[in-house]
Scaffold this motif. Structure first.
Motif, short mmCIF file in Angstrom:
data_model
loop_
_atom_site.label_atom_id
_atom_site.label_comp_id
_atom_site.label_asym_id
_atom_site.label_seq_id
_atom_site.Cartn_x
_atom_site.Cartn_y
_atom_site.Cartn_z
N VAL A 38 1.01 -1.12 -0.04
CA VAL A 38 -0.13 -0.06 -0.20
C VAL A 38 0.70 1.30 0.13
CG1 VAL A 38 -1.57 1.41 1.51
CG2 VAL A 38 -2.25 -1.02 0.98
N HIS A 39 1.95 1.42 0.71
CA HIS A 39 2.60 2.49 0.90
C HIS A 39 3.68 2.69 -0.11
CE1 HIS A 39 0.71 3.60 4.83
NE2 HIS A 39 1.11 2.51 5.35
N ARG A 42 1.27 4.10 -2.67
CA ARG A 42 1.25 5.66 -2.58
C ARG A 42 2.12 6.53 -3.14
NH1 ARG A 42 0.98 6.66 3.32
NH2 ARG A 42 -0.22 8.75 3.00
N VAL A 230 -5.73 1.39 -3.45
CA VAL A 230 -4.93 2.79 -3.25
C VAL A 230 -5.01 3.53 -4.55
CG1 VAL A 230 -2.68 3.73 -2.64
CG2 VAL A 230 -3.41 1.52 -1.73
N THR A 232 -7.55 3.88 -6.56
CA THR A 232 -8.95 4.16 -6.63
C THR A 232 -9.15 5.37 -5.44
OG1 THR A 232 -9.78 2.14 -7.23
CG2 THR A 232 -11.34 3.48 -6.17
N TRP A 233 -8.70 5.34 -4.25
CA TRP A 233 -8.84 6.27 -3.36
C TRP A 233 -7.98 7.59 -3.91
CZ3 TRP A 233 -6.78 2.45 0.49
CH2 TRP A 233 -5.64 2.75 1.03
N THR A 234 -6.65 7.51 -4.18
CA THR A 234 -5.93 8.43 -4.43
C THR A 234 -6.44 9.44 -5.80
OG1 THR A 234 -4.29 7.16 -3.54
CG2 THR A 234 -3.80 9.15 -5.10
N THR A 235 -6.80 8.50 -7.10
CA THR A 235 -7.06 9.32 -8.11
C THR A 235 -8.58 9.12 -8.57
OG1 THR A 235 -6.84 7.12 -9.53
CG2 THR A 235 -4.77 8.22 -8.95
N GLY A 236 -9.39 8.30 -8.14
CA GLY A 236 -10.66 8.02 -8.44
C GLY A 236 -10.91 6.89 -9.43
N PHE A 237 -9.67 6.45 -9.65
CA PHE A 237 -9.78 5.63 -10.71
C PHE A 237 -8.94 4.34 -10.46
CE2 PHE A 237 -9.57 9.40 -13.44
CZ PHE A 237 -10.82 9.14 -13.74
N HIS A 247 -3.63 15.67 -14.75
CA HIS A 247 -4.81 15.20 -13.90
C HIS A 247 -4.71 13.69 -14.48
CE1 HIS A 247 -7.01 16.47 -17.78
NE2 HIS A 247 -7.32 15.17 -17.67
N ALA A 248 -5.60 13.01 -13.35
CA ALA A 248 -5.56 11.60 -13.65
C ALA A 248 -6.46 11.14 -14.88
CB ALA A 248 -6.08 10.84 -12.44
N LEU A 357 1.44 20.33 -4.16
CA LEU A 357 0.28 19.56 -3.24
C LEU A 357 0.49 18.09 -3.45
CD1 LEU A 357 -2.63 21.81 -4.56
CD2 LEU A 357 -1.36 22.05 -2.43
N PRO A 358 0.50 17.52 -2.26
CA PRO A 358 0.52 15.93 -2.34
C PRO A 358 -0.70 15.46 -3.14
CG PRO A 358 -0.09 16.67 -0.17
CD PRO A 358 0.11 18.00 -0.89
N CYS A 359 -0.84 14.36 -3.44
CA CYS A 359 -2.00 13.71 -4.15
C CYS A 359 -2.27 12.63 -3.25
CB CYS A 359 -1.73 13.29 -5.38
SG CYS A 359 -0.64 11.83 -5.91
#
Ligand SMILES: [Zn+2]
Lengths: 359, 543
Positions: A38-39, A42, A230, A232-237, A247-248, A357-359
């Motif tokens: 996971v990390h 990220r 990961v 999916t929650w970070t990029t929406g995909f 953008h993603a 900005l961190p994503c």
């Protein structure tokens, strides 16, 4: 101990990270292939965003098929713990990768405890390649035409429709199904294609009109599924997401790492792998950055940096197929090899234009 | 660092401070006006309203089900990314990053994810840790889990049940406890398709009522500040007001919070068998002081319903728009994801109007909480518009022109003249949530409070004012200016300070070994697994 190389030359990690950042900055189309925790994911996504790269699972076709089941149509799914405790009928659909043998054997050696006294668990197999679980008895449901044909016939037969080629032992299955309080079908994207997965969800959906039934996702790659979550929650995909335009963007065909490399679109390949032997040769004209557990430079790689195996060399969070969610793993030994996440962040720190900005 | 928020209209009902003046902040804390010191930073708040940072008690912002919704609906985010603002769900705040950014820009500084499956707590906390700027908290779901239902069946002592609830809250790092359609998920696994308050859960022989009462007692007994948070049975069904009324009656003098009451306020009158029961339920809330509720306001447009009420979501699959859904049989509650589009037809209009009726008919702003049940009734990005509707009867009249007249006739909305004041808004979205959650350090602007401050520039358009705060301070840091994030930071997840009973830990170890063939370690995690500095903040139990 050497832990970083530029080409075949052993260098300090910082030099290797700087070189990797230079290559990333110069690349017109960088692609990342991940097999990490996971990390690590990220950090890889943050680096991909800064570098305008594409992120995919390493050897990710099966993981992408599994994600497509959600993105395209959804379905009914069940947690593995609930299968152990409730499923009195387990239907193993197609072959499964060996890393699921233990869980399947566990289903075979236990009985459900949430469905009343004297409950048993029965097993059926769909298709010619599904393996009998452990010492349990299992009845095979198969017909000519492979897994898809078998699932198609089974669905039609369960719905009471006439079929020219039905599956073997259907009557036994119909009887077991009628007696079952909670049948569960396992699936995995390695040996089941998109059509088979769709057929299976169609069957499970049909069954739920009158009785309960669900499907157990046994991921092709637990790391692949963890990274999918990961992403999916970070990029929406899910994976197969790229940041070339800032953008993603998600495109399971365009951002397939294997295709991008084979067709000469990618000019840089960053691989995060547990084992250096997994890392493929870089195609001609492609710079490779290899992050893997290794004591020597990866052949053909422009940069190699040694990393530890998540949960073995360092503490990690990984997807557990056994839990059906993310689990924290404590390192078995306090290894010296760093996690992928740390190395990926160091590469990112050396990129010329860092995302503020961190994503 | 000394900051002066100068010349704003201060709205701080907790401390009785209403009127123009300065607010002083030193580092992370609000301080009395210092004598003889110059501020390092002065923020010009002339013409602005100054409130504490807003607190959202019920918004599905992270965890397994939320992420599954993202996975199911990539087209919504795809539509959003290149053309923000122009597409359905465009303002959903779909990623963890956007969630923090959009909340902060509206002056929200603390948000509660109300439906964490304890078995997937690590996943939830990892997502929450990736939501920037704001603080978060979670409610742990109980009431469909085998361990609790077995204890109730076997007449376990109240002390033992408290120990189990305490262990769950501690190991999942939750701030409180929620029960979602108590017993129904367990019953659905036995193929039960409808489930009411006094129905029996097969296999366990207990009822929804018994589960709710058991948990209410345990939560109260443990001194968990937040009352048991109840998602009642029969959500969305005409006739649900009876269920909501039964549940309120079952509070029996002890605190109980009913979530998204709007979804239970559907009568079965009229030609279409769908009418408003808002007057009846509002009256019940007004006369039952131990009850608090939140609304779950519906706004028109595309959204997605995300719920651990798996039975309800399974039933709603047919209305999925677009036509896809996910139903999960989890270790306990599981859940369902069903995309949905609220239109201003008869049904949608009625739902919209019922939510507003409840807001306007429930008299005490300390007991009615502002939610859309994000994203179930509407995305949280619609909040500014809802503030507008509550504060302006003209805005409501205008909005009513665009909805079904036949639906409005079945409601009292056209006749309601109440307008929320800034003070009401400050109570409902700041002071009352802090009190309800036991967060003594926030929700007000008194000296010693955490410097979470929202400053809104007054103008004609209330919605615009609340959409982009002029300034937002989080822990004293200026994070938003002129409606845009200026400074990134990582907030914390607030968890209840509780120490699990050792005997219960032993029992849980034995249970997990025996029932799942796994040691308890698999179900727990160290704080370091989150990989952020101080990912958690602690909140004390009531003495
Ligand atoms: Zn909710």
């Amino acid at each position: 101990m050497a832990v970083a190389w530029i080409g075949d030359r052993s260098v300090p990690v910082d030099d290797a990270a700087r070189k990797a950042a230079e290559l990333l900055a110069a690349s017109l189309c960088p692609v990342f292939s991940l097999d990490t925790d996971v990390h690590g994911t990220r950090a890889a996504l943050a680096l991909a965003r800064s570098a305008g790269a594409v992120c995919d699972q390493f050897d990710g076709a099966a993981t992408a098929r599994e994600a497509a089941q959600y993105t395209d149509r959804g379905g009914l799914f069940i947690a593995p713990g609930e299968v152990r405790r409730r499923a009195d009928l387990v239907v193993i659909v197609g072959a499964l990768p060996a890393h699921h043998d233990e869980l399947i054997a566990e289903f075979a050696s236990t009985v459900p405890d949430l469905t009343g006294k004297d409950a048993e668990r029965r097993f059926f197999l769909v298709g010619d390649d599904a393996k009998t679980p452990g010492k349990a008895k299992a009845v095979r449901l198969a017909c000519e035409g492979g897994l898809e044909a078998a699932l198609g016939a089974l669905r039609a037969q369960c719905a009471g429709r006439q079929v020219t080629h039905g599956v073997s032992h259907f009557d036994a299955f119909a009887e077991a199904l009628a007696a079952s309080r909670f049948p569960v079908f396992t699936f995995c994207g390695v040996f089941a294609g998109a059509l088979a997965l769709e057929m299976l969800q169609g069957l499970v959906g049909d069954l739920n009109r009158k009785q309960r039934a669900s499907a157990l996702h046994l991921p092709a790659s637990p790391n692949g599924w963890g990274s999918t979550l990961v992403s999916t929650w970070t990029t929406g995909f899910p994976l197969r997401t790229g940041f070339a335009r800032g953008h993603a963007e998600f495109d399971p065909w365009r951002f397939d790492e294997a295709r991008m490399l084979a067709e000469g679109e990618a000019d840089l390949h960053l691989v995060v792998a547990e084992d250096a032997r997994q890392v493929p040769a870089a195609p001609k004209g492609v710079h490779m950055i290899a992050l893997a557990k290794t004591a020597k430079p990866v052949a053909g790689a422009a940069v190699t940096i040694a990393i530890g195996v998540p949960g073995e060399d360092h503490d990690a969070v990984v997807y557990s197929s056994r839990l059906g969610t993310l689990a924290a793993m404590t390192a078995k030994a306090s290894g010296e090899l760093p996690p992928a996440a740390g190395i990926l962040r160091r590469i990112g720190e050396n990129l010329p234009e860092r995302e503020s900005l961190p994503c | 660092m000394l900051t002066r928020v100068a010349g704003g209209e201060i709205v701080d009902p907790v401390n009785g401070r209403l009127g123009t003046g300065d607010l002083w902040v030193e580092d992370e804390t609000i301080v009395p006006p210092p004598t003889g010191r110059k501020p390092d930073l002065t923020l010009d708040a002339k013409g602005c309203v100054v409130m504490a940072g807003a607190i959202d008690i019920h918004s599905h912002i992270g965890g397994g089900n939320v992420n599954t919704a993202r996975l199911l609906l990539p087209e919504h985010h795809k539509a959003h990314a290149p053309r923000p603002g122009a597409t359905p769900l465009a303002q959903l705040g779909w990623t963890t990053f956007e969630t923090g950014r959009l909340y902060a820009q509206m002056g929200f500084t603390t948000v509660v994810e109300p439906a964490m499956s304890p078995g997937a707590a690590l996943h939830t906390h990892l997502e929450l840790a990736d939501i920037p700027i704001i603080d978060k908290a979670t409610l742990a779901i109980l009431g469909n889990d085998d361990f609790l239902l077995s204890m109730i069946r076997d007449n376990a002592s109240a002390a033992m049940i408290e120990d189990y609830v305490s262990w769950t809250v501690a190991s999942s790092r939750a701030l409180g406890v929620k029960v979602i359609n108590a017993g129904a998920a367990a019953a659905f696994k036995e193929n039960v398709r409808s489930f009411s308050f006094d129905d029996e859960v097969p296999f366990y022989g207990t009822s929804s009522r018994k589960i709710v009462k058991t948990l209410q007692k345990a939560v109260t007994g443990l001194g968990v500040p937040h009352p048991l948070h109840v998602h009642c049975n029969n959500l969305g069904i005409p006739g649900a007001p009876d269920t909501a009324a039964e549940t309120m009656a079952a509070a029996e003098g002890l605190p109980l919070h009913l979530a998204h009451l709007q979804f239970y306020s559907y009568g079965s009158e009229g030609k279409r068998g769908f009418s408003s029961a808002a007057t009846r339920l509002a009256e019940l809330v007004n006369t039952t002081p131990e009850i608090t509720i939140d609304i779950g306001q519906v706004m028109f447009g595309q959204t997605v319903t995300i719920s651990s009420d798996v039975l309800r979501q399974f039933t709603a699959r047919g209305s999925a728009n677009p036509r896809k859904s996910v139903i999960i049989d989890g270790d306990a509650n599981g859940g369902g994801i069903v995309p949905f589009r609220y239109s201003n037809d008869f049904f949608g209009s009625l739902q919209w109007a019922i939510g507003l009726e409840l807001f306007l008919l429930i008299e005490d702003p300390w007991r009615v909480f502002f939610t859309t049940d994000h994203p179930n009734g509407a995305p949280f990005t619609t909040y500014p518009e809802i503030f507008g509707l509550l504060m302006s009867r003209d805005a409501r009249a205008k909005a009513m022109e665009a909805v079904s007249g036949r639906a409005l006739k079945l409601t009292t909305l056209p006749a309601l003249t109440r307008e929320y004041t800034f003070e009401d808004i400050a109570v409902m979205t700041r002071a009352a949530p802090a009190k309800l959650l036991g967060l003594k350090d926030r929700g007000h602007l008194g000296p010693g409070a955490l410097a979470d401050v929202a400053v809104y520039r007054k103008g004609g358009d209330i919605a615009q004012m609340f959409r982009s705060a002029a300034f937002v301070l989080k822990n004293g840091e200026l994070v938003v200016e002129d409606g845009a994030v200026k400074k990134m930071r990582w907030g914390r997840a607030l968890r209840l300070k509780t120490t699990p009973d050792k005997a219960m830990v032993k029992r849980m170890e034995a249970y997990h070994q025996q029932r799942y063939g796994l040691s308890l370690d698999w179900f727990d995690f160290p704080d370091s697994a989150i990989q952020r500095e101080q990912p958690f903040g602690e909140v004390s139990c009531r003495a």
